[in-house]
Design a protein around this motif. Structure first.
Motif, mmCIF file in Angstrom:
data_model
loop_
_atom_site.group_PDB
_atom_site.id
_atom_site.type_symbol
_atom_site.label_atom_id
_atom_site.label_comp_id
_atom_site.label_asym_id
_atom_site.label_seq_id
_atom_site.Cartn_x
_atom_site.Cartn_y
_atom_site.Cartn_z
ATOM 1 N N GLY A 158 0.766 -1.226 0.000
ATOM 2 C CA GLY A 158 0.000 0.000 0.000
ATOM 3 C C GLY A 158 0.797 1.276 0.000
ATOM 4 N N VAL A 159 2.103 1.191 0.277
ATOM 5 C CA VAL A 159 2.913 2.420 0.318
ATOM 6 C C VAL A 159 3.142 2.959 -1.090
ATOM 7 N N LEU A 160 3.537 2.072 -2.011
ATOM 8 C CA LEU A 160 3.664 2.433 -3.418
ATOM 9 C C LEU A 160 2.486 1.815 -4.187
ATOM 10 N N PRO A 161 2.132 2.383 -5.343
ATOM 11 C CA PRO A 161 0.962 1.881 -6.085
ATOM 12 C C PRO A 161 1.030 0.406 -6.436
ATOM 13 N N GLU A 162 2.223 -0.068 -6.846
ATOM 14 C CA GLU A 162 2.385 -1.468 -7.236
ATOM 15 C C GLU A 162 3.777 -1.933 -6.829
ATOM 16 N N ASP A 163 3.931 -3.253 -6.643
ATOM 17 C CA ASP A 163 5.235 -3.804 -6.310
ATOM 18 C C ASP A 163 6.263 -3.519 -7.394
ATOM 19 N N VAL A 164 5.810 -3.422 -8.637
ATOM 20 C CA VAL A 164 6.741 -3.201 -9.737
ATOM 21 C C VAL A 164 7.470 -1.877 -9.581
ATOM 22 N N CYS A 165 6.895 -0.953 -8.781
ATOM 23 C CA CYS A 165 7.528 0.347 -8.547
ATOM 24 C C CYS A 165 8.902 0.192 -7.914
ATOM 25 N N PHE A 166 9.088 -0.848 -7.093
ATOM 26 C CA PHE A 166 10.413 -1.051 -6.505
ATOM 27 C C PHE A 166 11.121 -2.282 -7.039
ATOM 28 N N GLU A 167 10.392 -3.209 -7.650
ATOM 29 C CA GLU A 167 11.023 -4.436 -8.125
ATOM 30 C C GLU A 167 11.923 -4.213 -9.329
ATOM 31 N N GLU A 168 11.698 -3.134 -10.078
ATOM 32 C CA GLU A 168 12.525 -2.861 -11.247
ATOM 33 C C GLU A 168 13.628 -1.843 -10.961
ATOM 34 N N GLU A 169 13.777 -1.446 -9.699
ATOM 35 C CA GLU A 169 14.760 -0.428 -9.370
ATOM 36 C C GLU A 169 16.141 -1.019 -9.149
ATOM 37 N N SER A 170 17.119 -0.114 -9.053
ATOM 38 C CA SER A 170 18.494 -0.534 -8.812
ATOM 39 C C SER A 170 18.591 -1.371 -7.542
ATOM 40 N N HIS A 171 19.400 -2.424 -7.619
ATOM 41 C CA HIS A 171 19.772 -3.295 -6.499
ATOM 42 C C HIS A 171 18.721 -4.342 -6.143
ATOM 43 N N PHE A 172 17.451 -4.150 -6.520
ATOM 44 C CA PHE A 172 16.434 -5.105 -6.073
ATOM 45 C C PHE A 172 16.726 -6.493 -6.612
ATOM 46 N N ASN A 173 17.111 -6.598 -7.885
ATOM 47 C CA ASN A 173 17.409 -7.907 -8.471
ATOM 48 C C ASN A 173 18.904 -8.130 -8.674
ATOM 49 N N GLY A 174 19.711 -7.283 -8.035
ATOM 50 C CA GLY A 174 21.164 -7.420 -8.142
ATOM 51 C C GLY A 174 21.780 -6.567 -9.223
ATOM 52 N N LEU A 175 20.955 -5.860 -10.012
ATOM 53 C CA LEU A 175 21.455 -5.009 -11.082
ATOM 54 C C LEU A 175 21.041 -3.557 -10.847
ATOM 55 N N LEU A 176 21.725 -2.650 -11.525
ATOM 56 C CA LEU A 176 21.317 -1.258 -11.496
ATOM 57 C C LEU A 176 20.173 -1.039 -12.483
ATOM 58 N N GLU A 177 19.374 -0.031 -12.204
ATOM 59 C CA GLU A 177 18.212 0.234 -13.049
ATOM 60 C C GLU A 177 18.643 0.810 -14.397
ATOM 61 N N TYR A 178 17.829 0.569 -15.422
ATOM 62 C CA TYR A 178 18.052 1.128 -16.761
ATOM 63 C C TYR A 178 17.789 2.636 -16.735
ATOM 64 N N PRO A 179 18.308 3.393 -17.725
ATOM 65 C CA PRO A 179 18.072 4.841 -17.789
ATOM 66 C C PRO A 179 16.592 5.155 -18.015
ATOM 67 N N GLN A 180 16.148 6.289 -17.463
ATOM 68 C CA GLN A 180 14.766 6.722 -17.598
ATOM 69 C C GLN A 180 14.697 8.035 -18.387
ATOM 70 N N TYR A 181 13.616 8.223 -19.139
ATOM 71 C CA TYR A 181 13.429 9.426 -19.955
ATOM 72 C C TYR A 181 11.971 9.879 -19.874
ATOM 73 N N THR A 182 11.749 11.175 -20.086
ATOM 74 C CA THR A 182 10.382 11.698 -20.181
ATOM 75 C C THR A 182 10.354 12.835 -21.201
ATOM 76 N N ARG A 183 9.204 13.467 -21.398
ATOM 77 C CA ARG A 183 9.071 14.541 -22.381
ATOM 78 C C ARG A 183 9.944 15.739 -22.006
ATOM 79 N N PRO A 184 10.470 16.454 -23.037
ATOM 80 C CA PRO A 184 10.262 16.301 -24.486
ATOM 81 C C PRO A 184 11.135 15.199 -25.073
ATOM 82 N N ALA A 185 10.814 14.790 -26.294
ATOM 83 C CA ALA A 185 11.552 13.713 -26.951
ATOM 84 C C ALA A 185 12.959 14.138 -27.338
#
Length: 231
Positions: A158-185
Motif C-alpha cells: 500500500g505504500v507504493l501503487p504497485e510492487d513493480v515500482c520497486f522491483e525494477e529499481e536498482s539493487h532489487f534484483n542485483g542489477l542497477l536500473e536502466y536509464p529513464q526518460y520523459t518529455r520532451p523527446a
C-alpha cells in the motif's frame, strides 16, 4: 508494521518521515512510526543522558540507563520485544537485500547514537544487530535511521501503487536500473532512444534488460560479477 526510533532529536526524524510518500502511507495505516526522545527517560534533573568515558578520552558517551528505560517503554506499549537495530559505523553496511528482510518483520526499533557513542553494556543487553549507512562516520544515527525507514517502508503493501515500482529499481534484483526518460523527446539536441517511442513492449523490455546489464557492468563491476556468479 510498527517502527520506533529512539533518538535525542525526534523532531528531526518526524520532520522528514512525515512528508511525501511515507507521510501519506502512515495516514493510510500502511505502517506506524513513533519517534521517542531518550531524554524523557533520564533521571537527571537537567535531562542529561551522557557522561565522560571511563578510561579517559575526548567527548561524551551516551549512558545505558536512559536508553534502556526508553526501550522498556517501547516494549510496554507494543506488548512485544522489537527487533532492535543500532545505527553504527561498525555495523554491517545496509543493503537492499537487508531492507527486504526487515520489511517482513512486525516491529523494529532503531536506536540512534550520538556524541562518541553509546555505553556498550546497553548494546549488549538489547541490540539484535548493528547497521551502517556506509564506510564513513556521521555526527549521529538519525540520518541512517531515516534511510533505513525509507528503504524498508516503501516496500510495505500500500505504500507504493504497485510492487513493480520497486522491483525494477536498482539493487532489487542485483542489477542497477536502466536509464529513464520523459518529455520532451528531444532536449538540448539529445534524443530519447527510439525504441522507447516504438510502442513495442517486448523490444522495450529487451532494451531495458540490456541497459541494466550495461549500467551495472560499467558503474558497479562488483555487482555485475556477483550477478553473473549467481546466474
Amino acid at each position: 508494521m510498527r517502527i520506533d526510533i529512539a533518538t535525542l532529536f525526534p523532531e528531526m526524524c518526524d520532520a522528514v518521515l512525515s512528508e511525501s510518500i511515507l507521510g501519506r502511507a502512515q495516514k493510510k495505516g500502511c505502517f506506524s512510526l513513533t519517534c521517542w526522545n531518550i531524554r524523557d527517560y533520564t533521571l537527571d534533573k537537567h535531562r542529561r543522558v551522557d557522561d565522560v568515558p571511563y578510561g579517559g578520552g575526548r567527548g561524551m558517551v551516551m549512558q545505558a540507563d536512559p536508553i534502556y528505560r526508553c526501550y522498556e517503554a517501547i516494549c510496554e506499549t507494543a506488548g512485544t520485544k522489537p527487533h532492535v537495530i543500532y545505527l553504527s559505523p561498525k555495523g554491517r553496511v545496509f543493503t537492499q537485500q537487508r531492507a527486504v528482510e526487515l520489511a517482513v518483520m512486525p516491529h523494529i526499533l532503531l536506536l540512534c547514537g550520538h556524541y562518541e557513542g553509546v555505553d556498550q553494556r546497553v548494546l549488549d543487553e538489547i541490540v539484535d544487530e548493528e547497521i551502517s549507512a556506509g564506510d564513513y562516520v556521521l555526527t549521529g544515527g538519525e540520518l541512517p535511521a531515516m534511510l533505513v525507514v525509507d528503504a524498508v517502508a516503501r516496500m510495505l503493501p500500500g505504500v507504493l501503487p504497485e510492487d513493480v515500482c520497486f522491483e525494477e529499481e536498482s539493487h532489487f534484483n542485483g542489477l542497477l536500473e536502466y536509464p529513464q526518460y520523459t518529455r520532451p523527446a528531444v532536449w538540448h539536441g539529445r534524443e530519447v532512444p527510439p525504441v522507447l517511442l516504438s510502442g513495442h513492449h517486448l523490444h522495450i523490455e529487451n532494451w531495458r534488460i540490456a541497459q541494466s546489464l550495461a549500467e551495472t557492468q560499467q558503474k558497479r563491476p562488483d555487482l555485475y560479477a556477483d550477478y553473473l556468479n549467481k546466474k
